[in-house]
Design a protein around this motif. Structure first.
Motif, PDB file in Angstrom:
ATOM      1  N   TRP A 138      -9.076  -1.438  -1.116  1.00  0.00           N
ATOM      2  CA  TRP A 138      -9.154  -0.597  -2.322  1.00  0.00           C
ATOM      3  C   TRP A 138      -8.609  -1.420  -3.481  1.00  0.00           C
ATOM      4  O   TRP A 138      -7.422  -1.767  -3.526  1.00  0.00           O
ATOM      5  CB  TRP A 138      -8.360   0.704  -2.157  1.00  0.00           C
ATOM      6  CG  TRP A 138      -8.610   1.648  -3.300  1.00  0.00           C
ATOM      7  CD1 TRP A 138      -7.787   1.859  -4.367  1.00  0.00           C
ATOM      8  CD2 TRP A 138      -9.761   2.468  -3.512  1.00  0.00           C
ATOM      9  NE1 TRP A 138      -8.354   2.769  -5.227  1.00  0.00           N
ATOM     10  CE2 TRP A 138      -9.567   3.157  -4.735  1.00  0.00           C
ATOM     11  CE3 TRP A 138     -10.942   2.688  -2.802  1.00  0.00           C
ATOM     12  CZ2 TRP A 138     -10.501   4.059  -5.242  1.00  0.00           C
ATOM     13  CZ3 TRP A 138     -11.874   3.592  -3.320  1.00  0.00           C
ATOM     14  CH2 TRP A 138     -11.651   4.261  -4.513  1.00  0.00           C
ATOM     15  N   GLN A 165      -1.263  -2.273  -6.125  1.00  0.00           N
ATOM     16  CA  GLN A 165      -1.165  -2.460  -4.674  1.00  0.00           C
ATOM     17  C   GLN A 165      -1.749  -3.828  -4.333  1.00  0.00           C
ATOM     18  O   GLN A 165      -2.811  -4.202  -4.834  1.00  0.00           O
ATOM     19  CB  GLN A 165      -1.970  -1.402  -3.933  1.00  0.00           C
ATOM     20  CG  GLN A 165      -1.496   0.021  -4.131  1.00  0.00           C
ATOM     21  CD  GLN A 165      -2.271   0.996  -3.252  1.00  0.00           C
ATOM     22  OE1 GLN A 165      -1.716   1.633  -2.389  1.00  0.00           O
ATOM     23  NE2 GLN A 165      -3.573   1.108  -3.471  1.00  0.00           N
ATOM     24  N   LYS A 216     -18.737   6.052  -7.542  1.00  0.00           N
ATOM     25  CA  LYS A 216     -17.466   6.532  -7.004  1.00  0.00           C
ATOM     26  C   LYS A 216     -16.346   6.446  -8.042  1.00  0.00           C
ATOM     27  O   LYS A 216     -16.057   5.382  -8.577  1.00  0.00           O
ATOM     28  CB  LYS A 216     -17.120   5.703  -5.774  1.00  0.00           C
ATOM     29  CG  LYS A 216     -15.916   6.216  -5.029  1.00  0.00           C
ATOM     30  CD  LYS A 216     -16.009   5.826  -3.578  1.00  0.00           C
ATOM     31  CE  LYS A 216     -14.717   5.998  -2.856  1.00  0.00           C
ATOM     32  NZ  LYS A 216     -14.841   5.790  -1.430  1.00  0.00           N
ATOM     33  N   ARG A 249      -5.599   0.103   0.808  1.00  0.00           N
ATOM     34  CA  ARG A 249      -6.521   0.342   1.923  1.00  0.00           C
ATOM     35  C   ARG A 249      -7.542   1.403   1.554  1.00  0.00           C
ATOM     36  O   ARG A 249      -7.190   2.488   1.071  1.00  0.00           O
ATOM     37  CB  ARG A 249      -5.744   0.868   3.129  1.00  0.00           C
ATOM     38  CG  ARG A 249      -4.734  -0.091   3.681  1.00  0.00           C
ATOM     39  CD  ARG A 249      -4.518   0.168   5.152  1.00  0.00           C
ATOM     40  NE  ARG A 249      -3.621   1.270   5.408  1.00  0.00           N
ATOM     41  CZ  ARG A 249      -2.382   1.133   5.861  1.00  0.00           C
ATOM     42  NH1 ARG A 249      -1.892  -0.070   6.081  1.00  0.00           N
ATOM     43  NH2 ARG A 249      -1.639   2.176   6.124  1.00  0.00           N
ATOM     44  N   GLY A 250      -8.807   1.121   1.825  1.00  0.00           N
ATOM     45  CA  GLY A 250      -9.856   2.116   1.656  1.00  0.00           C
ATOM     46  C   GLY A 250     -10.308   2.610   3.021  1.00  0.00           C
ATOM     47  O   GLY A 250      -9.783   2.169   4.047  1.00  0.00           O
ATOM     48  N   ARG A 251     -11.253   3.525   3.023  1.00  0.00           N
ATOM     49  CA  ARG A 251     -11.800   4.004   4.291  1.00  0.00           C
ATOM     50  C   ARG A 251     -12.632   2.902   4.927  1.00  0.00           C
ATOM     51  O   ARG A 251     -13.085   1.987   4.277  1.00  0.00           O
ATOM     52  CB  ARG A 251     -12.672   5.246   4.057  1.00  0.00           C
ATOM     53  CG  ARG A 251     -11.856   6.481   3.688  1.00  0.00           C
ATOM     54  CD  ARG A 251     -12.762   7.643   3.359  1.00  0.00           C
ATOM     55  NE  ARG A 251     -13.570   8.020   4.514  1.00  0.00           N
ATOM     56  CZ  ARG A 251     -14.884   8.263   4.469  1.00  0.00           C
ATOM     57  NH1 ARG A 251     -15.528   8.177   3.340  1.00  0.00           N
ATOM     58  NH2 ARG A 251     -15.526   8.596   5.552  1.00  0.00           N
ATOM     59  N   GLY A 284     -11.396   8.116  -4.236  1.00  0.00           N
ATOM     60  CA  GLY A 284     -11.577   8.234  -2.793  1.00  0.00           C
ATOM     61  C   GLY A 284     -10.250   8.569  -2.140  1.00  0.00           C
ATOM     62  O   GLY A 284      -9.182   8.380  -2.734  1.00  0.00           O
ATOM     63  N   SER A 332       0.868  -1.175   0.000  1.00  0.00           N
ATOM     64  CA  SER A 332       0.000   0.000   0.000  1.00  0.00           C
ATOM     65  C   SER A 332       0.907   1.228   0.000  1.00  0.00           C
ATOM     66  O   SER A 332       1.854   1.293   0.798  1.00  0.00           O
ATOM     67  CB  SER A 332      -0.882  -0.034   1.256  1.00  0.00           C
ATOM     68  OG  SER A 332      -1.162   1.268   1.729  1.00  0.00           O
ATOM     69  N   THR A 333       0.626   2.171  -0.875  1.00  0.00           N
ATOM     70  CA  THR A 333       1.466   3.380  -0.920  1.00  0.00           C
ATOM     71  C   THR A 333       1.323   4.154   0.395  1.00  0.00           C
ATOM     72  O   THR A 333       2.273   4.778   0.859  1.00  0.00           O
ATOM     73  CB  THR A 333       1.090   4.277  -2.124  1.00  0.00           C
ATOM     74  OG1 THR A 333      -0.314   4.546  -2.061  1.00  0.00           O
ATOM     75  CG2 THR A 333       1.441   3.626  -3.444  1.00  0.00           C
ATOM     76  N   ASN A 334       0.143   4.101   1.009  1.00  0.00           N
ATOM     77  CA  ASN A 334      -0.033   4.770   2.304  1.00  0.00           C
ATOM     78  C   ASN A 334       0.837   4.116   3.376  1.00  0.00           C
ATOM     79  O   ASN A 334       1.548   4.783   4.112  1.00  0.00           O
ATOM     80  CB  ASN A 334      -1.500   4.696   2.759  1.00  0.00           C
ATOM     81  CG  ASN A 334      -2.260   5.967   2.443  1.00  0.00           C
ATOM     82  OD1 ASN A 334      -1.990   6.601   1.437  1.00  0.00           O
ATOM     83  ND2 ASN A 334      -3.207   6.333   3.283  1.00  0.00           N
TER      84      ASN A 334
END
Ligand code: BTN
Length: 336
Positions: A128, A117, A188, A121-123, A191, A93-95
């Motif tokens: 994601w 990825q 969507k 990760r999503g909210r 995000g 995940s880039t985050n």
């Protein structure tokens, strides 16, 4: 580089490539090429057309990310602010990557992009969906002298930056759903996930992650559990290149972060409300197993959602908004 990536690079132009030419380029047998193609189709959901006598072709050409192109497309001021730009073929995940970099002392303004990825990760704990070579997976690390609690409006500003980037590239008819979903006709398109850490009195750092769908095959999209759309399907979106998009997103995010640092939400509140697709509509706000129905009357200077229900207006800081199908306003209640 892994054979699979080399093969994708050879096929990226969307033209036919014979099994023989690919085998020669990659130093493999034709049977091994066929096996790789099968893997790309079955495991990665890539749409590859095979025609005997002509070879293989991606049904949708890919514009792969190029660091030098993105840097060249960035306006000078943003290029100077950026402390680094990493591009990964594959990453969890880039985050997550930038969170680790931040903990190790990386400078503010570090950006990270990936072609794919494995644990996007999503909210709200969602996955994601992040297949290879299409879409944008971008994270940016930013350090603030402020306390984490003072960053509440930032996630709204970041959503607005994404809308600005898309508008600037000719994509219109999009808007925001609180706090920061970018939608086209209720579906969507992009995000954001902001992950904030820091001392209670400051300083703090945020990793701001943007996921934007540019093109997904049906198989890839089958794992998305909400109404979605990609850029290729909406007016003005097909022509937008991924490198151009990445550069414009980075530029607009940097502008928005700098503006937030100096003025908080105040300067951008009106613009946010103009882009708000659900303003004055009756919505449902879900928080865990509670749901509140009310008329969405705006957002406040901290970025909270203002809902009018039972004759009073209350501010909400978290939850998931959806449009209420029956639009008779003033009808309001609490469920659960
Ligand atoms: C949402 O659920 O709306 C937020 C999606 C955020 C996805 C992006 S993709 C780049 C960055 N890395 C992640 O793991 N998540 C964000």
């Amino acid at each position: 580089m892994d054979t699979r990536y080399l093969l994708i690079r050879s096929l990226a132009d969307g033209k036919f490539h014979s099994g023989e030419a690919l085998a020669q380029q990659l130093g493999l047998s034709r049977a091994a090429i066929w096996k790789q193609i099968k893997g790309l189709r079955e495991q990665w959901g890539m749409e590859i057309h095979a025609v005997s006598g002509r070879g293989y072709r991606l049904t949708h050409a890919l514009e792969l990310l190029q660091q030098d192109q993105i840097l060249a497309l960035l306006p000078a001021a943003s290029r100077e602010t950026l402390s680094g730009l990493e591009i990964h073929d594959i990453i969890d995940s880039t985050n997550e990557h930038l969170m680790l970099q931040a903990a190790a002392g990386a400078a503010s303004g570090q950006a990270c992009l990936a072609e794919q990825q494995t644990m996007g990760r999503g909210r709200r704990g969602r996955e994601w969906v992040s297949p290879y070579g299409s879409n944008i997976y971008l994270s940016l690390l930013w350090r603030f002298p402020l306390a984490p609690i003072e960053l509440s409006g930032l996630s709204l500003i970041a959503g607005l930056a994404v809308v600005r980037a898309l508008n600037h590239l000719g994509v219109t008819e999009i808007g925001l759903k609180w706090p920061n979903d970018i939608l086209w006709r209720e579906q969507k398109l992009a995000g954001l996930l902001l992950e904030v850490t820091g001392e209670s009195e400051g300083p703090s750092q945020v990793v701001l992650g943007v996921g934007l769908n540019t093109w997904l095959s049906n198989q890839q999209a089958s794992n998305i559990d909400q109404p979605w759309v990609d850029l290729a399907s909406i007016p003005g979106g097909k022509e937008v290149g991924r490198n151009q998009l990445a550069a414009e997103l980075i530029h607009q995010l940097i502008n928005a972060l700098e503006c937030f640092e100096d003025h908080g939400l105040s300067l951008l509140l009106d613009e946010w409300q103009q882009q708000d697709l659900y303003h004055n509509k009756t919505v449902t706000l879900r928080m865990g197993n509670r749901a509140i129905v009310g008329k969405h009357v705006g957002i406040d200077e901290k970025g909270a959602l203002l809902l009018s229900h039972a004759g009073e207006v209350k501010a909400y800081y978290a939850g998931e908004v959806s449009l209420r199908v029956d639009q008779d306003d003033e009808h309001a209640n609490t469920i659960g």
